[in-house]
Design a protein around this motif. Structure first.
Motif, PDB file in Angstrom:
ATOM      1  N   MET A  44       0.855  -1.190   0.000  1.00 25.26           N
ATOM      2  CA  MET A  44       0.000   0.000   0.000  1.00 25.26           C
ATOM      3  C   MET A  44       0.886   1.233   0.000  1.00 25.26           C
ATOM      4  N   ASP A  45       0.352   2.328  -0.571  1.00 25.96           N
ATOM      5  CA  ASP A  45       1.069   3.589  -0.406  1.00 25.96           C
ATOM      6  C   ASP A  45       0.764   4.096   1.007  1.00 25.96           C
ATOM      7  N   VAL A  46       1.473   5.126   1.425  1.00 25.72           N
ATOM      8  CA  VAL A  46       1.353   5.601   2.804  1.00 25.72           C
ATOM      9  C   VAL A  46      -0.054   6.092   3.112  1.00 25.72           C
ATOM     10  N   LEU A  47      -0.683   6.797   2.159  1.00 25.59           N
ATOM     11  CA  LEU A  47      -2.031   7.307   2.409  1.00 25.59           C
ATOM     12  C   LEU A  47      -3.042   6.180   2.594  1.00 25.59           C
ATOM     13  N   LYS A  48      -2.952   5.178   1.737  1.00 23.72           N
ATOM     14  CA  LYS A  48      -3.869   4.038   1.850  1.00 23.72           C
ATOM     15  C   LYS A  48      -3.618   3.286   3.163  1.00 23.72           C
ATOM     16  N   PHE A  49      -2.341   3.124   3.522  1.00 26.06           N
ATOM     17  CA  PHE A  49      -2.010   2.426   4.767  1.00 26.06           C
ATOM     18  C   PHE A  49      -2.461   3.242   5.977  1.00 26.06           C
ATOM     19  N   SER A  50      -2.372   4.576   5.884  1.00 30.39           N
ATOM     20  CA  SER A  50      -2.845   5.443   6.977  1.00 30.39           C
ATOM     21  C   SER A  50      -4.330   5.224   7.227  1.00 30.39           C
ATOM     22  N   LYS A  51      -5.097   5.152   6.142  1.00 31.75           N
ATOM     23  CA  LYS A  51      -6.532   4.900   6.282  1.00 31.75           C
ATOM     24  C   LYS A  51      -6.777   3.524   6.908  1.00 31.75           C
ATOM     25  N   PHE A  52      -5.996   2.538   6.450  1.00 37.35           N
ATOM     26  CA  PHE A  52      -6.106   1.184   6.989  1.00 37.35           C
ATOM     27  C   PHE A  52      -5.783   1.165   8.488  1.00 37.35           C
ATOM     28  N   ALA A  53      -4.819   1.990   8.889  1.00 41.93           N
ATOM     29  CA  ALA A  53      -4.361   2.005  10.280  1.00 41.93           C
ATOM     30  C   ALA A  53      -5.336   2.701  11.226  1.00 41.93           C
ATOM     31  N   GLU A  54      -6.177   3.569  10.685  1.00 40.15           N
ATOM     32  CA  GLU A  54      -7.140   4.275  11.534  1.00 40.15           C
ATOM     33  C   GLU A  54      -8.035   3.262  12.248  1.00 40.15           C
ATOM     34  N   GLY A  55      -8.085   3.368  13.539  1.00 35.10           N
ATOM     35  CA  GLY A  55      -8.923   2.477  14.319  1.00 35.10           C
ATOM     36  C   GLY A  55      -8.387   1.055  14.436  1.00 35.10           C
ATOM     37  N   ASN A  56      -7.172   0.825  13.958  1.00 41.01           N
ATOM     38  CA  ASN A  56      -6.566  -0.505  14.026  1.00 41.01           C
ATOM     39  C   ASN A  56      -5.374  -0.441  14.979  1.00 41.01           C
ATOM     40  N   ILE A  57      -5.616  -0.728  16.235  1.00 39.16           N
ATOM     41  CA  ILE A  57      -4.558  -0.570  17.240  1.00 39.16           C
ATOM     42  C   ILE A  57      -3.378  -1.507  16.996  1.00 39.16           C
ATOM     43  N   LYS A  58      -3.599  -2.559  16.245  1.00 39.96           N
ATOM     44  CA  LYS A  58      -2.501  -3.491  15.976  1.00 39.96           C
ATOM     45  C   LYS A  58      -1.378  -2.821  15.183  1.00 39.96           C
ATOM     46  N   ILE A  59      -1.695  -1.838  14.367  1.00 38.68           N
ATOM     47  CA  ILE A  59      -0.669  -1.119  13.605  1.00 38.68           C
ATOM     48  C   ILE A  59       0.221  -0.342  14.563  1.00 38.68           C
ATOM     49  N   ASP A  60      -0.394   0.413  15.470  1.00 38.62           N
ATOM     50  CA  ASP A  60       0.380   1.162  16.467  1.00 38.62           C
ATOM     51  C   ASP A  60       1.236   0.219  17.305  1.00 38.62           C
ATOM     52  N   GLN A  61       0.647  -0.876  17.729  1.00 35.18           N
ATOM     53  CA  GLN A  61       1.387  -1.831  18.554  1.00 35.18           C
ATOM     54  C   GLN A  61       2.561  -2.445  17.788  1.00 35.18           C
ATOM     55  N   GLU A  62       2.376  -2.702  16.494  1.00 39.92           N
ATOM     56  CA  GLU A  62       3.443  -3.278  15.683  1.00 39.92           C
ATOM     57  C   GLU A  62       4.581  -2.275  15.486  1.00 39.92           C
ATOM     58  N   ILE A  63       4.263  -1.008  15.293  1.00 37.63           N
ATOM     59  CA  ILE A  63       5.299   0.029  15.166  1.00 37.63           C
ATOM     60  C   ILE A  63       6.138   0.057  16.441  1.00 37.63           C
ATOM     61  N   ASP A  64       5.482   0.073  17.581  1.00 39.45           N
ATOM     62  CA  ASP A  64       6.187   0.105  18.865  1.00 39.45           C
ATOM     63  C   ASP A  64       7.058  -1.135  19.040  1.00 39.45           C
ATOM     64  N   LYS A  65       6.516  -2.289  18.691  1.00 37.73           N
ATOM     65  CA  LYS A  65       7.244  -3.549  18.812  1.00 37.73           C
ATOM     66  C   LYS A  65       8.487  -3.555  17.925  1.00 37.73           C
ATOM     67  N   ARG A  66       8.323  -3.109  16.685  1.00 40.14           N
ATOM     68  CA  ARG A  66       9.461  -3.110  15.756  1.00 40.14           C
ATOM     69  C   ARG A  66      10.558  -2.155  16.198  1.00 40.14           C
ATOM     70  N   GLN A  67      10.181  -0.990  16.688  1.00 39.13           N
ATOM     71  CA  GLN A  67      11.202  -0.057  17.178  1.00 39.13           C
ATOM     72  C   GLN A  67      11.974  -0.686  18.335  1.00 39.13           C
ATOM     73  N   ALA A  68      11.257  -1.315  19.240  1.00 34.92           N
ATOM     74  CA  ALA A  68      11.918  -1.951  20.383  1.00 34.92           C
ATOM     75  C   ALA A  68      12.851  -3.062  19.922  1.00 34.92           C
ATOM     76  N   GLU A  69      12.412  -3.857  18.952  1.00 34.19           N
ATOM     77  CA  GLU A  69      13.260  -4.943  18.438  1.00 34.19           C
ATOM     78  C   GLU A  69      14.506  -4.410  17.744  1.00 34.19           C
ATOM     79  N   LEU A  70      14.353  -3.379  16.932  1.00 31.82           N
ATOM     80  CA  LEU A  70      15.508  -2.790  16.245  1.00 31.82           C
ATOM     81  C   LEU A  70      16.522  -2.265  17.253  1.00 31.82           C
ATOM     82  N   ALA A  71      16.038  -1.619  18.295  1.00 30.77           N
ATOM     83  CA  ALA A  71      16.943  -1.095  19.322  1.00 30.77           C
ATOM     84  C   ALA A  71      17.603  -2.223  20.106  1.00 30.77           C
ATOM     85  N   ARG A  72      16.859  -3.283  20.378  1.00 33.26           N
ATOM     86  CA  ARG A  72      17.391  -4.421  21.129  1.00 33.26           C
ATOM     87  C   ARG A  72      18.513  -5.114  20.353  1.00 33.26           C
TER      88      ARG A  72
END
Length: 176
Positions: A44-72
């Motif tokens: 998806m392009d960023v705009l389409k993915f942004s719409k998909f992410a609205e109301g989808n808490i799993k997207i926010d949780q995945e971003i947080d998880k990936r940042q933590a993994e990259l830092a780890r």
């Protein structure tokens, strides 16, 4: 050294992260980078993915998880994101801030919109984010207890903000 840099829209976190990375040679990632990567993975392009992410808490949780993994998995990394400090085990957690009118002016210049519109959008966005962070993660975005230092980016030039962080990292290294 792992460093998180957070702050509200227009506070200079991206600029600070970029300059700090140049000064130290430490690579950086942003929550936005992770979001864009997830959009590509979903074809998806960023705009389409942004719409998909609205109301989808799993997207926010995945971003947080990936940042933590990259830092780890890294010895040295700068992680830029509004609430990265809550998920990344960092040696230094920085919060950048600036007065609302300063942030609105910065955003108006960056995005070529009126200061008034930028100010309204910031207020709306911050109220929405504060509620989302509380609902999803039980995080009070106004609680600064998680941060080691808080910097008013209006009081210093961007290069000086990065230099302050460099000095703090030197102190931390001496204490380890």
């Amino acid at each position: 050294m792992i460093i998180t840099i957070g702050g509200p829209a227009g506070s200079g976190t991206s600029t600070t992260s970029h300059i700090l990375s140049e000064k130290t040679g430490i690579p950086y990632i942003s929550a936005g980078d992770v979001f864009r990567q997830m959009a590509r993975e979903s074809n998806m392009d960023v705009l389409k993915f942004s719409k998909f992410a609205e109301g989808n808490i799993k997207i926010d949780q995945e971003i947080d998880k990936r940042q933590a993994e990259l830092a780890r998995d890294a010895d040295d990394l700068i992680v830029e994101g509004r609430i990265s400090a809550y998920f990344v085990d960092a040696d230094l957690k920085v919060w950048c801030n600036a007065p609302l009118d300063v942030r609105a002016e910065r955003i108006s210049q960056r995005e070529n919109k009126s200061i008034e519109l930028a100010r309204e959008e910031i207020i709306t966005r911050e109220a929405s984010e504060a509620q989302r962070y509380l609902d999803i993660h039980n995080i009070d975005i106004n609680n600064m207890d998680v941060y080691d230092i808080v910097i008013n980016t209006h009081a210093f030039q961007a290069d000086s903000v990065a230099q302050i962080i460099v000095k703090v990292t030197e102190v931390i290294r001496c204490q380890q």
